[in-house]
Design a protein around this motif. Structure first.
Motif, short mmCIF file in Angstrom:
data_model
loop_
_atom_site.label_atom_id
_atom_site.label_comp_id
_atom_site.label_asym_id
_atom_site.label_seq_id
_atom_site.Cartn_x
_atom_site.Cartn_y
_atom_site.Cartn_z
N SER A 64 2.82 -1.61 7.76
CA SER A 64 2.19 -0.49 6.66
C SER A 64 2.22 -1.29 5.42
O SER A 64 1.39 -1.23 4.89
CB SER A 64 3.02 0.57 6.87
N ALA A 65 3.43 -1.88 5.01
CA ALA A 65 3.57 -2.36 3.53
C ALA A 65 2.51 -3.61 3.45
O ALA A 65 2.15 -3.55 2.38
CB ALA A 65 4.97 -2.69 3.57
N SER A 66 2.58 -4.39 4.52
CA SER A 66 1.45 -5.34 4.19
C SER A 66 0.23 -5.03 4.03
O SER A 66 -0.48 -5.72 3.48
CB SER A 66 1.71 -6.60 5.39
N SER A 67 -0.27 -3.99 5.13
CA SER A 67 -1.63 -3.73 4.72
C SER A 67 -1.76 -2.91 3.61
O SER A 67 -2.76 -3.14 2.94
CB SER A 67 -1.70 -2.52 5.64
N ALA A 68 -0.90 -2.16 2.87
CA ALA A 68 -0.72 -1.47 1.53
C ALA A 68 -1.02 -2.72 0.67
O ALA A 68 -1.97 -2.28 -0.44
CB ALA A 68 0.18 -0.75 1.30
#
Length: 127
Positions: A64-68
């Motif tokens: 999730s954080a990498s995608s954001a």
């Protein structure tokens, strides 16, 4: 950041110099943001492994954080490249309209007909 900026040489026009500087700035921002993204992702994995969370939760948070982060970087790059392209198109349109106005006045050396510039080479030099 300004290390690659150079002065204009006498063999290039101001437009050519401006476009080179614009491309240099865009490349600098692109490389900086992509490198910051990679450093963030590797640092994020270090923080998650230090926290020792549930592996499924840790993987979900990491994705999730990498995608954001990727979405932010890609949106920012899209915005600055779009602004640069819009600025170049605006300058070209303004130059085209100024050329049409000058040609309509009769003071210019070019005549615009159907959107194309025609040079009048048959006029004597004293007119």
């Amino acid at each position: 950041m300004f290390m690659g900026m150079r002065s204009i040489s006498r063999d290039e026009s101001f437009i050519e110099y401006g476009l080179k500087m614009l491309m240099q700035v865009l490349i600098n921002f692109s490389m900086g943001l992509v490198m910051a993204l990679f450093v963030f992702i590797f640092g994020l994995w270090g923080i998650i492994s230090t926290y020792q969370a549930n592996p499924l939760t840790a993987l979900f948070f990491f994705v999730s954080a990498s995608s954001a982060a990727f979405a932010f970087v890609s949106t920012y790059l899209f915005a600055i490249y779009g602004a640069a392209a819009g600025g170049v198109v605006g300058v070209v349109k303004m130059a085209e309209s100024n050329m049409r106005i000058e040609a309509a006045r009769g003071g210019g050396r070019a005549r615009v007909r159907n959107g194309y510039v025609e040079r009048n080479r048959n006029r004597p030099h004293y007119q």
